[in-house]
Scaffold this motif. Structure first.
Motif, PDB file in Angstrom:
ATOM      1  N   THR A 117       0.848  -1.184   0.000  1.00 16.33           N
ATOM      2  CA  THR A 117       0.000   0.000   0.000  1.00 16.33           C
ATOM      3  C   THR A 117       0.887   1.238   0.000  1.00 16.33           C
ATOM      4  N   GLY A 118       0.253   2.391  -0.112  1.00 12.75           N
ATOM      5  CA  GLY A 118       1.013   3.635  -0.097  1.00 12.75           C
ATOM      6  C   GLY A 118       1.855   3.789   1.150  1.00 12.75           C
ATOM      7  N   MET A 119       1.272   3.584   2.324  1.00 13.78           N
ATOM      8  CA  MET A 119       2.043   3.767   3.561  1.00 13.78           C
ATOM      9  C   MET A 119       3.085   2.670   3.732  1.00 13.78           C
ATOM     10  N   GLU A 120       2.824   1.478   3.248  1.00 15.70           N
ATOM     11  CA  GLU A 120       3.857   0.435   3.297  1.00 15.70           C
ATOM     12  C   GLU A 120       5.055   0.848   2.449  1.00 15.70           C
ATOM     13  N   LYS A 121       4.784   1.433   1.299  1.00 17.78           N
ATOM     14  CA  LYS A 121       5.877   1.912   0.443  1.00 17.78           C
ATOM     15  C   LYS A 121       6.639   3.060   1.109  1.00 17.78           C
ATOM     16  N   VAL A 122       5.910   3.963   1.759  1.00 21.55           N
ATOM     17  CA  VAL A 122       6.560   5.054   2.493  1.00 21.55           C
ATOM     18  C   VAL A 122       7.525   4.478   3.518  1.00 21.55           C
ATOM     19  N   ASN A 123       7.073   3.504   4.291  1.00 19.75           N
ATOM     20  CA  ASN A 123       7.931   2.895   5.305  1.00 19.75           C
ATOM     21  C   ASN A 123       9.113   2.159   4.682  1.00 19.75           C
ATOM     22  N   GLN A 124       8.894   1.521   3.535  1.00 24.27           N
ATOM     23  CA  GLN A 124       9.986   0.848   2.831  1.00 24.27           C
ATOM     24  C   GLN A 124      11.032   1.864   2.372  1.00 24.27           C
TER      25      GLN A 124
END
Length: 166
Positions: A88-95
């Motif tokens: 998801t968007g926030m998962e990508k941000v954290n990655q």
């Protein structure tokens, strides 16, 4: 070895290097990118990721994907292959924040003479700064602007001091 930054969150930039060197410059550039990206993306919701200012223009998620690609390019070119699962968007941000932290840790452990041997597409180390790192900073600013247009403005940290909002 430079160890003045807590790369786990990039919520703030604590301290500073004891001296100026290529190593300390690249680490501070990554600190600044992580800090700006953290605050530009903190509080985004899934609706925000779909926001685009106009048809056929990148939305926030596409901009995040581009920044992720830039960080992966550096990682793959200079260190090892790093594959990131879809998310998801926030998962990508954290990655992305994790990738920036990993890059910073790797660069903090390399001395200047070793940095001088690094090549990115056959170009010297310095092109890493004006290429993918500065491009990521540029696109982080776009995320900030897109959020403002979408009606979910980011918090306003102290960029000069590297400190969270008061």
């Amino acid at each position: 070895m430079i160890a003045y930054m807590n790369t786990s969150t990039f919520e703030s930039i604590d301290g500073h290097p004891e001296s100026i060197s290529a190593q300390s410059v690249i680490c501070r550039m990554l600190d600044g990118l992580g800090f700006r990206f953290y605050w530009a993306t903190l509080g985004l919701n899934e609706e925000d990721f779909e926001f685009s200012p106009a048809p056929e223009r990148w939305n926030i998620l596409e901009t995040v994907n581009h920044i992720q690609g830039l960080m992966l390019w550096i990682h793959r070119s200079l260190f090892e292959k790093e594959d990131i699962p879809p998310g998801t968007g926030m998962e990508k941000v954290n990655q992305i924040l994790e990738l920036i932290g990993q890059l910073r840790t790797k660069f903090a452990a390399i001395n200047d003479s070793e940095l001088d041997t690094y090549r990115l597409r056959g170009r010297p180390f310095w092109n890493l700064i004006n290429g993918p790192i500065e491009d990521a900073v540029y696109h982080t600013g776009q995320i900030d602007t897109l959020r403002r247009i979408a009606g979910n403005p980011p918090q306003d940290p102290d960029f000069f001091a590297g400190a969270p909002p008061r």
